[in-house]
Design a protein around this motif. Structure first.
Motif, PDB file in Angstrom:
ATOM      1  N   LYS A  88       0.820  -1.212   0.000  1.00 48.14           N
ATOM      2  CA  LYS A  88       0.000   0.000   0.000  1.00 48.14           C
ATOM      3  C   LYS A  88       0.855   1.264   0.000  1.00 48.14           C
ATOM      4  O   LYS A  88       0.537   2.233  -0.706  1.00 48.14           O
ATOM      5  CB  LYS A  88      -0.948  -0.012   1.206  1.00 48.14           C
ATOM      6  CG  LYS A  88      -2.016  -1.100   1.115  1.00 48.14           C
ATOM      7  CD  LYS A  88      -2.874  -1.174   2.358  1.00 48.14           C
ATOM      8  CE  LYS A  88      -3.912  -2.282   2.239  1.00 48.14           C
ATOM      9  NZ  LYS A  88      -4.745  -2.407   3.463  1.00 48.14           N
ATOM     10  N   TYR A  89       1.936   1.264   0.771  1.00 51.21           N
ATOM     11  CA  TYR A  89       2.801   2.454   0.790  1.00 51.21           C
ATOM     12  C   TYR A  89       3.520   2.627  -0.545  1.00 51.21           C
ATOM     13  O   TYR A  89       3.644   3.755  -1.045  1.00 51.21           O
ATOM     14  CB  TYR A  89       3.803   2.368   1.938  1.00 51.21           C
ATOM     15  CG  TYR A  89       3.242   2.856   3.248  1.00 51.21           C
ATOM     16  CD1 TYR A  89       3.021   4.224   3.462  1.00 51.21           C
ATOM     17  CD2 TYR A  89       2.928   1.975   4.275  1.00 51.21           C
ATOM     18  CE1 TYR A  89       2.499   4.680   4.657  1.00 51.21           C
ATOM     19  CE2 TYR A  89       2.402   2.427   5.470  1.00 51.21           C
ATOM     20  CZ  TYR A  89       2.188   3.780   5.658  1.00 51.21           C
ATOM     21  OH  TYR A  89       1.650   4.226   6.845  1.00 51.21           O
ATOM     22  N   MET A  90       4.012   1.547  -1.129  1.00 48.67           N
ATOM     23  CA  MET A  90       4.671   1.671  -2.436  1.00 48.67           C
ATOM     24  C   MET A  90       3.699   2.194  -3.485  1.00 48.67           C
ATOM     25  O   MET A  90       4.038   3.062  -4.299  1.00 48.67           O
ATOM     26  CB  MET A  90       5.244   0.313  -2.875  1.00 48.67           C
ATOM     27  CG  MET A  90       6.494  -0.106  -2.157  1.00 48.67           C
ATOM     28  SD  MET A  90       7.329  -1.497  -2.999  1.00 48.67           S
ATOM     29  CE  MET A  90       6.057  -2.762  -2.915  1.00 48.67           C
ATOM     30  N   THR A  91       2.474   1.664  -3.458  1.00 43.79           N
ATOM     31  CA  THR A  91       1.467   2.092  -4.423  1.00 43.79           C
ATOM     32  C   THR A  91       1.108   3.555  -4.218  1.00 43.79           C
ATOM     33  O   THR A  91       0.983   4.315  -5.187  1.00 43.79           O
ATOM     34  CB  THR A  91       0.209   1.214  -4.302  1.00 43.79           C
ATOM     35  OG1 THR A  91       0.563  -0.151  -4.527  1.00 43.79           O
ATOM     36  CG2 THR A  91      -0.854   1.636  -5.293  1.00 43.79           C
TER      37      THR A  91
ATOM     38  N   GLY B 261       2.953   5.917  -2.868  1.00 47.36           N
ATOM     39  CA  GLY B 261       4.078   6.753  -3.273  1.00 47.36           C
ATOM     40  C   GLY B 261       4.119   6.955  -4.775  1.00 47.36           C
ATOM     41  O   GLY B 261       4.290   8.082  -5.267  1.00 47.36           O
ATOM     42  N   VAL B 262       3.938   5.873  -5.537  1.00 45.47           N
ATOM     43  CA  VAL B 262       3.924   5.982  -6.998  1.00 45.47           C
ATOM     44  C   VAL B 262       2.716   6.782  -7.468  1.00 45.47           C
ATOM     45  O   VAL B 262       2.817   7.614  -8.386  1.00 45.47           O
ATOM     46  CB  VAL B 262       3.929   4.582  -7.643  1.00 45.47           C
ATOM     47  CG1 VAL B 262       3.693   4.678  -9.154  1.00 45.47           C
ATOM     48  CG2 VAL B 262       5.250   3.879  -7.366  1.00 45.47           C
ATOM     49  N   LEU B 263       1.564   6.563  -6.844  1.00 46.19           N
ATOM     50  CA  LEU B 263       0.356   7.301  -7.227  1.00 46.19           C
ATOM     51  C   LEU B 263       0.560   8.805  -7.073  1.00 46.19           C
ATOM     52  O   LEU B 263       0.263   9.585  -7.984  1.00 46.19           O
ATOM     53  CB  LEU B 263      -0.831   6.846  -6.383  1.00 46.19           C
ATOM     54  CG  LEU B 263      -2.124   7.654  -6.579  1.00 46.19           C
ATOM     55  CD1 LEU B 263      -2.672   7.459  -7.991  1.00 46.19           C
ATOM     56  CD2 LEU B 263      -3.165   7.262  -5.532  1.00 46.19           C
ATOM     57  N   PHE B 264       1.065   9.227  -5.919  1.00 41.54           N
ATOM     58  CA  PHE B 264       1.244  10.656  -5.667  1.00 41.54           C
ATOM     59  C   PHE B 264       2.245  11.281  -6.643  1.00 41.54           C
ATOM     60  O   PHE B 264       2.026  12.375  -7.157  1.00 41.54           O
ATOM     61  CB  PHE B 264       1.697  10.882  -4.223  1.00 41.54           C
ATOM     62  CG  PHE B 264       0.576  10.822  -3.222  1.00 41.54           C
ATOM     63  CD1 PHE B 264      -0.675  10.358  -3.566  1.00 41.54           C
ATOM     64  CD2 PHE B 264       0.782  11.237  -1.914  1.00 41.54           C
ATOM     65  CE1 PHE B 264      -1.715  10.305  -2.639  1.00 41.54           C
ATOM     66  CE2 PHE B 264      -0.248  11.206  -0.985  1.00 41.54           C
ATOM     67  CZ  PHE B 264      -1.494  10.733  -1.351  1.00 41.54           C
ATOM     68  N   VAL B 265       3.342  10.592  -6.896  1.00 40.74           N
ATOM     69  CA  VAL B 265       4.343  11.124  -7.831  1.00 40.74           C
ATOM     70  C   VAL B 265       3.775  11.172  -9.240  1.00 40.74           C
ATOM     71  O   VAL B 265       3.914  12.172  -9.954  1.00 40.74           O
ATOM     72  CB  VAL B 265       5.630  10.282  -7.797  1.00 40.74           C
ATOM     73  CG1 VAL B 265       6.597  10.739  -8.894  1.00 40.74           C
ATOM     74  CG2 VAL B 265       6.303  10.387  -6.436  1.00 40.74           C
ATOM     75  N   ASN B 266       3.109  10.100  -9.665  1.00 40.24           N
ATOM     76  CA  ASN B 266       2.576  10.055 -11.026  1.00 40.24           C
ATOM     77  C   ASN B 266       1.487  11.090 -11.263  1.00 40.24           C
ATOM     78  O   ASN B 266       1.385  11.661 -12.350  1.00 40.24           O
ATOM     79  CB  ASN B 266       2.059   8.653 -11.346  1.00 40.24           C
ATOM     80  CG  ASN B 266       3.176   7.707 -11.742  1.00 40.24           C
ATOM     81  OD1 ASN B 266       4.357   8.070 -11.721  1.00 40.24           O
ATOM     82  ND2 ASN B 266       2.829   6.483 -12.095  1.00 40.24           N
ATOM     83  N   VAL B 267       0.651  11.340 -10.269  1.00 37.93           N
ATOM     84  CA  VAL B 267      -0.368  12.385 -10.423  1.00 37.93           C
ATOM     85  C   VAL B 267       0.285  13.760 -10.498  1.00 37.93           C
ATOM     86  O   VAL B 267      -0.107  14.614 -11.299  1.00 37.93           O
ATOM     87  CB  VAL B 267      -1.389  12.333  -9.266  1.00 37.93           C
ATOM     88  CG1 VAL B 267      -2.276  13.581  -9.261  1.00 37.93           C
ATOM     89  CG2 VAL B 267      -2.256  11.083  -9.383  1.00 37.93           C
ATOM     90  N   SER B 268       1.318  13.972  -9.687  1.00 34.51           N
ATOM     91  CA  SER B 268       1.989  15.271  -9.672  1.00 34.51           C
ATOM     92  C   SER B 268       2.637  15.593 -11.012  1.00 34.51           C
ATOM     93  O   SER B 268       2.543  16.721 -11.502  1.00 34.51           O
ATOM     94  CB  SER B 268       3.044  15.304  -8.563  1.00 34.51           C
ATOM     95  OG  SER B 268       3.692  16.564  -8.525  1.00 34.51           O
ATOM     96  N   ILE B 269       3.312  14.601 -11.610  1.00 37.04           N
ATOM     97  CA  ILE B 269       3.973  14.853 -12.895  1.00 37.04           C
ATOM     98  C   ILE B 269       3.052  14.571 -14.071  1.00 37.04           C
ATOM     99  O   ILE B 269       3.299  15.032 -15.192  1.00 37.04           O
ATOM    100  CB  ILE B 269       5.266  14.019 -13.039  1.00 37.04           C
ATOM    101  CG1 ILE B 269       4.963  12.522 -13.045  1.00 37.04           C
ATOM    102  CG2 ILE B 269       6.242  14.365 -11.927  1.00 37.04           C
ATOM    103  CD1 ILE B 269       6.193  11.640 -13.256  1.00 37.04           C
ATOM    104  N   GLY B 270       1.967  13.835 -13.828  1.00 38.45           N
ATOM    105  CA  GLY B 270       1.073  13.455 -14.929  1.00 38.45           C
ATOM    106  C   GLY B 270       0.189  14.571 -15.423  1.00 38.45           C
ATOM    107  O   GLY B 270      -0.483  14.417 -16.453  1.00 38.45           O
ATOM    108  N   GLY B 271       0.170  15.695 -14.713  1.00 39.86           N
ATOM    109  CA  GLY B 271      -0.683  16.805 -15.131  1.00 39.86           C
ATOM    110  C   GLY B 271       0.006  17.857 -15.961  1.00 39.86           C
ATOM    111  O   GLY B 271      -0.587  18.895 -16.266  1.00 39.86           O
TER     112      GLY B 271
END
Length: 428
Positions: free
Chosen positions: A162-165, A167-177
């Motif tokens: 859950k923590y790995m997921t 962490g990736v979710l937050f980073v990907n949303v931040s750069i994905g926009g």
């Protein structure tokens, strides 16, 4: 020299940041069910942290400078972003929208030439965050977090996964926009000032972000491959897949789905006009109530808590200019990138880029590094990027003690952050 109230505001801001890292401690106190369990529970809600300390700041301002000064300061704050995040969370989390997105995820997963269990997870962690460039980052965070909640996070334990997921979710949303000039708050703050349009964002930032998003999602999927194939972390079959009652409900009629989609698009297009999108939200709530048989519970409470958090960040962050702007202006481009990445973890990346845009005489390379660093560090903490509190609100109760450790999130987000940094540091 900073004014006394600015020093007080910075001290309270520091306390609030430390508070976000102490949330699990307050959660354990709340679970003891002592006479003050309710207070400890309030302090364990990460979405309430900055709102609580913002109240303390306003009280201090009223005592030090008078109530008129405190009221005047509040009147000059811009709360459009907290209001928008609240509105988009409520609309995007509705059952018709979730079922539509879930269907699209399954359709795309069927096109990926790997096992369905792996493809579904990969699509949720990559395509949905990249969708934030078009439907805005808060909407992408809301949708991705709910898909993860229903498909993977309902299983007990599995804290590491859950923590790995997360962490990736937050980073990907931040750069994905950053594929467009209007969807990511840190880009929106500077796009007009720097003269950046969507074409510029796509060619300078977008392709780098897309590569980083796919790499992060692929690495995470491979690391969790065995657990995903065995179903140990959930089936990932789609929204409400683990809810037997939900599976028996009739599908949402297409006209209802289209109306919800129209409301979602309307809120996105009027994101800078709170009087308009809040009016749309009221109409949406009325429409959802009229067709309640096709709805799940609207996330009004969660949206309000996230809005409260972001509003507190606006109030506390508004008095940090005295030290933050001078610090940014004195950095060389490469140093600025890493400085912005680190500072984003303890501030809001939109506030960081806005203050940077006020620095005069900057080069194009300096501007690029400012924004690239701000979005790169947007997944390190809950306060680093405006959509992050939405992810906390949706997924928090599925972690140990019903709260997310900010320290463990920081560690989990380091590798995907470094992947993003490597892409943005490639020669322009």
């Amino acid at each position: 020299m900073p004014h006394a109230i600015e020093i007080v505001a910075t001290l309270l801001f520091s306390v609030a940041v430390l508070h976000t890292f102490s949330v699990p401690f307050f959660a354990r106190l709340a679970h003891r069910n002592g006479p003050h369990a309710g207070v400890w529970h309030l302090l364990s809600e990460v979405e309430a942290v900055f709102g609580v300390w913002a109240f303390v700041l306003i009280a201090c301002m009223a005592l030090m400078a008078g109530t008129d000064r405190a009221v005047q300061y509040m009147d000059t704050r811009n709360f459009t972003e907290p209001l928008f995040v609240f509105a988009i969370m409520v609309v995007a989390s509705s059952r018709p929208i979730l079922e539509l997105v879930g269907s699209l995820v399954r359709l795309l997963a069927a096109m990926v030439p790997v096992r369905r269990e792996l493809a579904t997870f990969f699509i949720v962690m990559s395509i949905v965050p990249l969708g934030g460039s078009f439907i805005t980052e808060p909407a992408a965070m809301t949708l991705a977090a709910i898909l993860l909640r229903d498909g993977y996070f309902r299983c007990s334990g599995r804290a590491g996964f859950k923590y790995m997921t997360l962490g990736v979710l937050f980073v990907n949303v931040s750069i994905g926009g950053v594929l467009t000039s209007y969807a990511a708050p840190p880009v929106l703050m500077v796009a007009a000032t720097f003269g950046w349009d969507t074409a510029y964002m796509a060619t300078h930032f977008g392709w780098r972000a897309a590569v980083a998003v796919f790499l992060n999602a692929a690495i995470l999927t491979m690391l969790c491959r065995q657990a995903l194939l065995e179903g140990a972390v959930g089936t990932g079959a789609g929204v409400n897949a683990s809810d037997d009652a939900a599976e028996k409900r009739p599908p949402v009629p297409m006209p209802v789905t289209l109306m919800h989609l129209a409301f979602l698009v309307g809120v996105v297009l009027t994101a800078h006009h709170p009087a308009v999108f809040l009016g749309m939200l009221m109409m949406f709530i009325g429409f959802a109530h009229a067709y309640q048989r096709h709805q799940s519970r609207l996330m009004i409470r969660e949206g309000l808590m996230v809005g409260f958090f972001l509003a507190g960040l606006v109030v506390l962050g508004g008095l940090q200019k005295w030290w933050l702007q001078d610090l940014l202006g004195g950095l060389e481009p490469t140093v600025l990138f890493w400085g912005a990445t680190a500072l984003t973890a303890i501030t809001d990346n939109a506030a960081l880029t806005y203050l940077g845009s006020l620095v005069e005489g900057t080069s194009e390379a300096w501007r690029y590094m400012l924004v690239a660093g701000a979005v790169t560090g947007g997944g390190l903490t809950v306060i680093a990027n405006a959509p992050n509190p939405a992810g906390f609100a949706i997924l928090g109760k599925y972690f140990p003690d019903g709260s997310i450790s900010s320290g463990r999130l920081f560690v989990a987000a380091l590798v995907p952050t470094l992947v993003a940094a490597a892409m943005f540091m490639l020669p322009v």
